[in-house]
Design an enzyme around this catalytic site. Structure first.
Site, PDB file in Angstrom:
ATOM      1  N   SER A 175      66.761  15.736  31.993  1.00 27.16           N
ATOM      2  CA  SER A 175      65.615  15.225  32.750  1.00 27.16           C
ATOM      3  C   SER A 175      65.318  13.858  32.168  1.00 27.16           C
ATOM      4  O   SER A 175      65.954  13.451  31.191  1.00 27.16           O
ATOM      5  CB  SER A 175      64.397  16.141  32.584  1.00 27.16           C
ATOM      6  N   ARG A 234      69.902  17.763  47.424  1.00 24.63           N
ATOM      7  CA  ARG A 234      70.188  16.997  48.643  1.00 24.63           C
ATOM      8  C   ARG A 234      71.622  16.494  48.504  1.00 24.63           C
ATOM      9  O   ARG A 234      72.072  16.201  47.380  1.00 24.63           O
ATOM     10  CB  ARG A 234      69.264  15.778  48.780  1.00 24.63           C
ATOM     11  N   GLU A 263      74.088  16.063  57.271  1.00 27.88           N
ATOM     12  CA  GLU A 263      73.970  17.427  57.823  1.00 27.88           C
ATOM     13  C   GLU A 263      73.511  17.364  59.277  1.00 27.88           C
ATOM     14  O   GLU A 263      72.717  16.493  59.613  1.00 27.88           O
ATOM     15  CB  GLU A 263      72.928  18.221  57.019  1.00 27.88           C
ATOM     16  N   HIS A 281      72.415  24.628  54.337  1.00 28.26           N
ATOM     17  CA  HIS A 281      71.071  24.221  53.893  1.00 28.26           C
ATOM     18  C   HIS A 281      70.060  25.338  54.162  1.00 28.26           C
ATOM     19  O   HIS A 281      69.114  25.152  54.929  1.00 28.26           O
ATOM     20  CB  HIS A 281      70.639  22.919  54.579  1.00 28.26           C
TER      21      HIS A 281
HETATM   22  P1  NAP Z   1      60.415  18.675  41.209  1.00 29.83           P
HETATM   23  O1  NAP Z   1      59.675  19.769  40.498  1.00 29.83           O
HETATM   24  O2  NAP Z   1      59.675  17.443  41.572  1.00 29.83           O
HETATM   25  O3  NAP Z   1      61.704  18.321  40.326  1.00 29.83           O
HETATM   26  C1  NAP Z   1      62.515  17.278  40.696  1.00 29.83           C
HETATM   27  C2  NAP Z   1      63.450  16.855  39.599  1.00 29.83           C
HETATM   28  O4  NAP Z   1      63.985  15.574  40.015  1.00 29.83           O
HETATM   29  C3  NAP Z   1      62.775  16.650  38.253  1.00 29.83           C
HETATM   30  O5  NAP Z   1      63.558  17.210  37.253  1.00 29.83           O
HETATM   31  C4  NAP Z   1      62.712  15.143  38.116  1.00 29.83           C
HETATM   32  O6  NAP Z   1      62.959  14.651  36.831  1.00 29.83           O
HETATM   33  C5  NAP Z   1      63.879  14.673  38.941  1.00 29.83           C
HETATM   34  N1  NAP Z   1      63.641  13.294  39.399  1.00 29.83           N
HETATM   35  C6  NAP Z   1      62.664  12.857  40.221  1.00 29.83           C
HETATM   36  N2  NAP Z   1      62.756  11.526  40.398  1.00 29.83           N
HETATM   37  C7  NAP Z   1      63.799  11.108  39.637  1.00 29.83           C
HETATM   38  C8  NAP Z   1      64.390   9.849  39.382  1.00 29.83           C
HETATM   39  N3  NAP Z   1      63.922   8.725  39.955  1.00 29.83           N
HETATM   40  N4  NAP Z   1      65.455   9.798  38.554  1.00 29.83           N
HETATM   41  C9  NAP Z   1      65.928  10.910  37.966  1.00 29.83           C
HETATM   42  N5  NAP Z   1      65.400  12.150  38.165  1.00 29.83           N
HETATM   43  C10 NAP Z   1      64.357  12.244  38.990  1.00 29.83           C
HETATM   44  O7  NAP Z   1      61.029  19.207  42.578  1.00 29.83           O
HETATM   45  P2  NAP Z   1      61.434  20.694  42.977  1.00 29.83           P
HETATM   46  O8  NAP Z   1      60.275  21.367  43.605  1.00 29.83           O
HETATM   47  O9  NAP Z   1      62.111  21.342  41.835  1.00 29.83           O
HETATM   48  O10 NAP Z   1      62.480  20.366  44.151  1.00 29.83           O
HETATM   49  C11 NAP Z   1      63.657  19.655  43.876  1.00 29.83           C
HETATM   50  C12 NAP Z   1      64.393  19.305  45.138  1.00 29.83           C
HETATM   51  O11 NAP Z   1      65.089  20.442  45.649  1.00 29.83           O
HETATM   52  C13 NAP Z   1      63.518  18.875  46.323  1.00 29.83           C
HETATM   53  O12 NAP Z   1      63.097  17.552  46.212  1.00 29.83           O
HETATM   54  C14 NAP Z   1      64.435  19.107  47.499  1.00 29.83           C
HETATM   55  O13 NAP Z   1      65.171  17.946  47.774  1.00 29.83           O
HETATM   56  C15 NAP Z   1      65.375  20.201  47.008  1.00 29.83           C
HETATM   57  N6  NAP Z   1      65.191  21.450  47.771  1.00 29.83           N
HETATM   58  C16 NAP Z   1      66.244  21.974  48.461  1.00 29.83           C
HETATM   59  C17 NAP Z   1      66.075  23.142  49.177  1.00 29.83           C
HETATM   60  C18 NAP Z   1      67.224  23.776  49.931  1.00 29.83           C
HETATM   61  O14 NAP Z   1      66.978  24.416  50.938  1.00 29.83           O
HETATM   62  N7  NAP Z   1      68.443  23.654  49.461  1.00 29.83           N
HETATM   63  C19 NAP Z   1      64.829  23.762  49.236  1.00 29.83           C
HETATM   64  C20 NAP Z   1      63.782  23.205  48.511  1.00 29.83           C
HETATM   65  C21 NAP Z   1      63.965  22.052  47.780  1.00 29.83           C
HETATM   66  P3  NAP Z   1      61.993  14.873  35.570  1.00 29.83           P
HETATM   67  O15 NAP Z   1      62.292  16.270  35.124  1.00 29.83           O
HETATM   68  O16 NAP Z   1      62.456  13.836  34.625  1.00 29.83           O
HETATM   69  O17 NAP Z   1      60.598  14.704  36.076  1.00 29.83           O
END
Ligand code: NAP
Length: 315
Positions: A175, A234, A263, A281
């Site tokens: 992270s 993503r 997609e 997805h």
């Molecule tokens: P989250 O709690 O905000 O975690 C996002 C992660 O991304 C954190 O570890 C964060 O890093 C990192 N990040 C954010 N901005 C960054 C940057 N500029 N550079 C490097 N790392 C960065 O989000 P979440 O709720 O876990 O969700 C994560 C993602 O999963 C969503 O945004 C979505 O795209 C995806 N998702 C996919 C599905 C699916 O159906 N497959 C469903 C739901 C979500 P830090 O730890 O350093 O803060």
């Protein structure tokens, strides 16, 4: 209800449609661009959007809605919405975090198990009649007890790591800064070092421009020929060209992917590969979670129309 004009962008389940139609004057459109085709007198009245889907919603859409105050996203990932443009116009944005963590983490682990224990091939082996003809399925590889790395230990990343710990795995993560984790977990300041030290790499980053290609060619090379890459974030977070090359040339052992660039019209090269498990997805795609996401989206809408603080604001 007069004054409560709401546009619903995207395709909603009946339970969501009914709930929105009973509380608001609802205008339904299939995608972001269809907003621009609504009559000007309707656009002038609209104060909020229930946003669903992945078609970009940006400045020109916002400009067409002079009374817009909220874009309530259905989903935690809001990379389709230009949040900076919204903030400039004092438009609030909300999303639906946490309620989907379990489902997405479950799918991530399922992708690893399906990939390493050849669940899709095993099912085909039985259905095709190969079992009585050819005997045992060729041996697969042990999943438990290996070294797992998470790129992005956010909400979903943490749920994945907790599940993998129960599979007796050694947990590593990257992270932007170290997190409060069990002491045995190892923080890596850069994703190449993380990939070098693990057998399985799970990508749980946010999408969008800032993380485009974050899992780079170098990261994929560092994972190496025995490595498995799982992506539930993503398509944009991985250098997809490098991933395809690695899968085609044995640069990594395999992948489990729920998300892709472009997609649902994904690169057809994926379809030729037998070392990748592909999903459409569907990370949050259970009835329970989709109902909870719709409810949280509407709770944010209700708070906005009541002039109260949003439950899960983005900006
Ligand atoms: P989250 O709690 O905000 O975690 C996002 C992660 O991304 C954190 O570890 C964060 O890093 C990192 N990040 C954010 N901005 C960054 C940057 N500029 N550079 C490097 N790392 C960065 O989000 P979440 O709720 O876990 O969700 C994560 C993602 O999963 C969503 O945004 C979505 O795209 C995806 N998702 C996919 C599905 C699916 O159906 N497959 C469903 C739901 C979500 P830090 O730890 O350093 O803060």
């Amino acid at each position: 209800m007069a004054g409560n004009h709401l546009i619903a962008i995207g395709s909603y389940f009946e339970w969501d449609r009914e709930a929105m139609a009973s509380g608001y004057t609802l205008h339904e459109v299939p995608n972001a661009d269809a907003v621009l085709d609504l009559p000007a007198d309707v656009r002038a009245e609209v104060r909020a959007i229930a946003f669903k889907g992945h078609t970009p919603f940006g400045e020109r859409h916002m400009e067409s809605l002079p009374a817009l105050g909220l874009i309530a996203n259905y989903g935690v990932g809001f990379d389709a919405i230009d949040v900076a443009a919204a903030s400039e116009r004092n438009i609030q944005v909300s999303n639906t975090p946490d309620v989907l963590n379990d489902d997405v983490a479950d799918l991530a682990v399922a992708l690893l198990l399906a990939q390493s224990r050849k669940l899709i091939e095993g099912s085909t082996w039985v259905r095709s009649g190969d079992w009585p003809k050819k005997g045992e399925l060729p041996l697969n590889r042990k999943a438990s007890g290996r070294r797992a790395g998470i790129v992005g230990l956010g909400r979903i990343g943490r749920e994945i790591a907790d599940r993998l710990a129960a599979f007796k795995m050694e947990i590593h993560y990257h992270s932007r800064s170290p997190k409060d984790t069990p002491r045995s977990w190892t923080f890596h300041a850069d994703p190449v070092s993380l990939a070098r030290d693990v057998d399985y790499l799970f990508v749980a980053l946010v999408g969008g421009k800032e993380t485009a290609g974050y899992v780079s060619r170098q990261v994929i090379e560092a994972l190496g020929p025995d490595g498995i890459l799982i992506n539930i974030s993503r398509g944009s977070t991985i250098d997809e060209a490098a991933l395809l090359e690695a899968l085609e040339n044995g640069g990594i052992r395999g992948a489990g992917l729920d998300v892709f660039n472009n997609e649902p019209n994904i690169d057809p090269r994926f379809l030729e590969l037998d070392n990748v498990v592909l999903q459409p997805h569907q990370g949050s795609g259970t009835i329970e979670t989709r109902k909870a996401m719709g409810q949280l989206q509407r709770d944010n809408l209700a708070a906005f129309f009541a002039g109260e603080k949003l439950l899960t604001p983005v900006n």
